[in-house]
Design an enzyme around this catalytic site. Structure first.
Site, mmCIF file in Angstrom:
data_model
loop_
_atom_site.group_PDB
_atom_site.id
_atom_site.type_symbol
_atom_site.label_atom_id
_atom_site.label_comp_id
_atom_site.label_asym_id
_atom_site.label_seq_id
_atom_site.Cartn_x
_atom_site.Cartn_y
_atom_site.Cartn_z
ATOM 1 C CB ALA A 7 30.624 28.988 50.960
ATOM 2 C CB SER A 51 41.645 33.944 40.941
ATOM 3 O OG SER A 51 42.324 34.595 41.975
ATOM 4 C CD GLU A 81 33.379 40.959 48.426
ATOM 5 O OE1 GLU A 81 32.894 41.564 47.464
ATOM 6 O OE2 GLU A 81 32.821 40.831 49.521
ATOM 7 N N GLY A 82 37.982 39.267 44.753
ATOM 8 C CA GLY A 82 38.706 39.517 43.503
ATOM 9 C C GLY A 82 40.006 40.234 43.797
ATOM 10 N NE ARG A 109 35.227 42.230 42.445
ATOM 11 C CZ ARG A 109 34.916 41.423 41.442
ATOM 12 N NH1 ARG A 109 34.297 41.890 40.379
ATOM 13 N NH2 ARG A 109 35.243 40.154 41.484
ATOM 14 C CD GLN A 147 58.228 71.027 51.490
ATOM 15 O OE1 GLN A 147 59.358 70.715 51.106
ATOM 16 N NE2 GLN A 147 57.590 72.080 51.032
ATOM 17 C CD GLU A 200 35.168 24.326 45.542
ATOM 18 O OE1 GLU A 200 35.939 23.556 44.925
ATOM 19 O OE2 GLU A 200 33.932 24.213 45.543
ATOM 20 C CB SER A 255 45.207 44.073 42.805
ATOM 21 O OG SER A 255 44.881 44.852 43.926
ATOM 22 C CD GLU A 256 47.502 40.486 41.408
ATOM 23 O OE1 GLU A 256 46.714 39.925 42.196
ATOM 24 O OE2 GLU A 256 48.344 41.317 41.790
HETATM 25 C C1 FAD Z 1 40.120 37.003 55.358
HETATM 26 C C2 FAD Z 1 39.498 36.409 54.123
HETATM 27 C C3 FAD Z 1 38.122 36.307 54.025
HETATM 28 C C4 FAD Z 1 37.528 35.711 52.914
HETATM 29 N N1 FAD Z 1 36.166 35.561 52.868
HETATM 30 C C5 FAD Z 1 35.601 34.834 51.851
HETATM 31 C C6 FAD Z 1 34.208 34.521 51.859
HETATM 32 O O1 FAD Z 1 33.462 34.909 52.766
HETATM 33 N N2 FAD Z 1 33.712 33.759 50.842
HETATM 34 C C7 FAD Z 1 34.494 33.303 49.826
HETATM 35 O O2 FAD Z 1 33.986 32.625 48.940
HETATM 36 N N3 FAD Z 1 35.833 33.589 49.778
HETATM 37 C C8 FAD Z 1 36.394 34.336 50.782
HETATM 38 N N4 FAD Z 1 37.754 34.616 50.766
HETATM 39 C C9 FAD Z 1 38.569 34.069 49.687
HETATM 40 C C10 FAD Z 1 39.087 35.116 48.713
HETATM 41 O O3 FAD Z 1 38.036 35.643 47.946
HETATM 42 C C11 FAD Z 1 40.200 34.458 47.881
HETATM 43 O O4 FAD Z 1 41.326 34.311 48.725
HETATM 44 C C12 FAD Z 1 40.556 35.252 46.640
HETATM 45 O O5 FAD Z 1 39.504 35.209 45.712
HETATM 46 C C13 FAD Z 1 41.827 34.732 45.966
HETATM 47 O O6 FAD Z 1 41.753 33.356 45.773
HETATM 48 P P1 FAD Z 1 42.996 32.438 46.244
HETATM 49 O O7 FAD Z 1 43.318 32.806 47.637
HETATM 50 O O8 FAD Z 1 42.636 31.034 45.968
HETATM 51 O O9 FAD Z 1 44.218 32.877 45.342
HETATM 52 P P2 FAD Z 1 44.515 32.333 43.858
HETATM 53 O O10 FAD Z 1 43.303 32.413 43.032
HETATM 54 O O11 FAD Z 1 45.214 31.043 43.966
HETATM 55 O O12 FAD Z 1 45.543 33.447 43.357
HETATM 56 C C14 FAD Z 1 46.929 33.457 43.751
HETATM 57 C C15 FAD Z 1 47.608 34.624 43.027
HETATM 58 O O13 FAD Z 1 47.547 34.414 41.609
HETATM 59 C C16 FAD Z 1 46.940 35.538 40.987
HETATM 60 N N5 FAD Z 1 46.178 35.077 39.827
HETATM 61 C C17 FAD Z 1 45.293 34.063 39.757
HETATM 62 N N6 FAD Z 1 44.774 33.956 38.538
HETATM 63 C C18 FAD Z 1 45.334 34.940 37.794
HETATM 64 C C19 FAD Z 1 45.227 35.371 36.438
HETATM 65 N N7 FAD Z 1 44.368 34.781 35.575
HETATM 66 N N8 FAD Z 1 45.978 36.411 36.027
HETATM 67 C C20 FAD Z 1 46.815 37.023 36.886
HETATM 68 N N9 FAD Z 1 46.963 36.686 38.175
HETATM 69 C C21 FAD Z 1 46.244 35.652 38.627
HETATM 70 C C22 FAD Z 1 46.065 36.149 42.041
HETATM 71 O O14 FAD Z 1 45.775 37.507 41.761
HETATM 72 C C23 FAD Z 1 46.935 35.978 43.274
HETATM 73 O O15 FAD Z 1 47.914 36.979 43.306
HETATM 74 C C24 FAD Z 1 38.343 35.238 51.861
HETATM 75 C C25 FAD Z 1 39.743 35.374 51.939
HETATM 76 C C26 FAD Z 1 40.324 35.927 53.056
HETATM 77 C C27 FAD Z 1 41.818 36.033 53.126
#
Ligand code: FAD
Length: 384
Positions: A125, A133, A364-365, A244, A280, A128, A367-368
């Site tokens: 975990a 990110s 897990e991070g 990853r 094709q 939050e 694409s950005e």
């Molecule tokens: C099905 C599922 C399972 C998951 N399992 C786990 C788990 O077991 N444990 C856990 O800890 N988390 C888990 N997660 C959470 C997941 O890792 C996060 O959703 C992910 O890291 C993105 O965080 P966020 O959703 O808060 O998006 P945000 O961080 O709010 O990002 C929103 C958007 O802004 C972009 N962005 C943010 N910062 C930047 C930057 N500096 N530059 C450019 N673009 C940026 C992002 O790429 C994204 O497009 C899970 C998520 C899902 C959907």
């Protein structure tokens, strides 16, 4: 690297997991998706094959092997049912590996045999409600009082927590210290003050369980601190770097399943008096899909091979994850296109593959975030 080809043992692992996935996972994947249902039977099946303990020394109840073996198993599980592969990756390469790599001897002997043997599931975990990110900005707090850490805050999108025995959880001891204020803890899921709610309504991976975890004065014994105070963020980043590779393998498995479905359908469906595979335009889609799968698999196994040999691999792991996740989205979309209107309905597995693949560019991070990591590394390497 010369050893991208699988060894005899790796081939056996691949064949064993493939057989299990064909028999036990693929036939029930659609129902699990429809019902949003985690399956203990599926978990027990994976445990019987030793999958939860891959990457852990047999002396600690594990199955041995490293990231190549994790990647091979993960690909095959994901090919059968991507949801089962999410459960596995959150346990195997996130939860278990954090304790295994950074835990004390006492923590390892208490938790690792239980988790690696599959008698308990691990969750991990970090994310939050305020953001995933920017993990260093996390707000869950930990305060040491009388030999106990008091944890308060909430986590979201946490895979496995409601079925887990233990959660590896990250909290800050001092927000003013930023990433250097963060510590990692092992939290037993029966701890008073811990509330876990299942989050419903996911687009894909619906057979895996995703949860919100709330901590209200959860008291964690000081001996459940993993490693040292202030190093939790480093542990989290280390674990994500290597996990990853396993997520990339998951993407390969989903894309492989979609490719196989498209190859089969294209040779059966007729239009203009011949199988669509003879047009094709369809052949080109199939060729692009196969090329995406191949490139993703090679990149994944290369990153795993580097990691297992102690060679720097972080950039390659990020590139494999970025490539494989975006490829999985492309490949599953093309597989749906090959299926025409039938691909848009739940009767076709490609509809599920398409939805399952979509999250892989997010967790897990994103694409950005991968592009940020890769750009940082290559700019540092090619300074002028
Ligand atoms: C099905 C599922 C399972 C998951 N399992 C786990 C788990 O077991 N444990 C856990 O800890 N988390 C888990 N997660 C959470 C997941 O890792 C996060 O959703 C992910 O890291 C993105 O965080 P966020 O959703 O808060 O998006 P945000 O961080 O709010 O990002 C929103 C958007 O802004 C972009 N962005 C943010 N910062 C930047 C930057 N500096 N530059 C450019 N673009 C940026 C992002 O790429 C994204 O497009 C899970 C998520 C899902 C959907």
């Amino acid at each position: 690297m010369t050893d991208l080809l699988l060894t005899e043992d790796e081939r056996m692992l691949q064949a064993t997991v493939r057989r299990f996935a064909d028999r036990e996972l693929a036939p029930r994947a659609r129902e699990a998706d429809e019902r949003e249902e985690f399956s203990w039977d599926v978990w027990k099946g994976m445990a019987a094959l030793g999958l939860p303990g891959i990457g852990v020394d047999p002396a600690l109840g594990g199955s041995g092997g490293g990231y190549r073996q994790m990647a091979i198993a993960e690909e095959e599980v994901a090919r059968g049912d991507a949801s089962a592969s999410v459960t596995l990756v959150a346990h195997m390469s996130l939860g278990v590996q954090t304790i295994y790599q950074f835990g004390s001897e006492e923590q390892k002997s208490r938790y690792v045999p239980l988790l690696a043997g599959g008698d308990g599931i691990a969750a991990w975990a970090l994310t939050e409600p305020g953001g995933g990110s920017d993990a260093a900005a996390l707000r869950t707090t930990a305060a040491l009082e009388d030999g106990l850490y008091h944890l308060n805050g909430s986590k979201t999108f946490i895979t496995n927590a409601d079925v887990a025995r233990a959660i590896v959880l990250f909290a800050t001891l001092d927000r003013s210290q930023g990433s250097r204020g963060i510590a990692a803890f092992i939290v037993d899921t029966d701890a008073p003050g811990l509330t876990i709610h299942k989050q419903h309504g996911k687009m894909g991976m619906r057979g895996s369980t995703t949860t919100e975890v709330t901590l209200e004065d959860v008291r964690v014994p000081a001996e459940n601190l993993i490693g040292e105070e202030g190093k939790g963020f480093r542990y989290a980043m280390d674990i994500l770097d290597s996990s990853r590779i396993v997520i990339a393998a998951q993407c390969v498995g989903i894309a492989q399943a979609a490719l196989e479905a498209a190859l089969s359908y294209a040779q059966q469906r007729q239009s203009f008096g011949r199988p669509i595979a003879q047009h094709q335009a369809i052949q080109f889609m199939l060729a692009d899909m196969a090329t995406d799968v191949y490139a993703s698999r090679v990149a994944t196994m290369h990153a795993a091979t580097l990691k297992d040999n102690g060679i720097p691999y972080i950039n390659e792991a990020s590139m494999a994850k970025l490539l494989a996740s975006e490829a999985a989205v492309r490949v599953t979309s093309k597989a749906l296109q090959v299926h025409g209107g039938y691909g848009y309905f739940k009767e076709s597995p490609v509809e599920r593959y398409f939805r399952d693949a979509r999250v892989t560019t997010i967790y897990e991070g994103t694409s950005e975030v991968q592009r940020l990591i890769i750009a940082r590394q290559i700019l540092a390497q090619y300074q002028v």
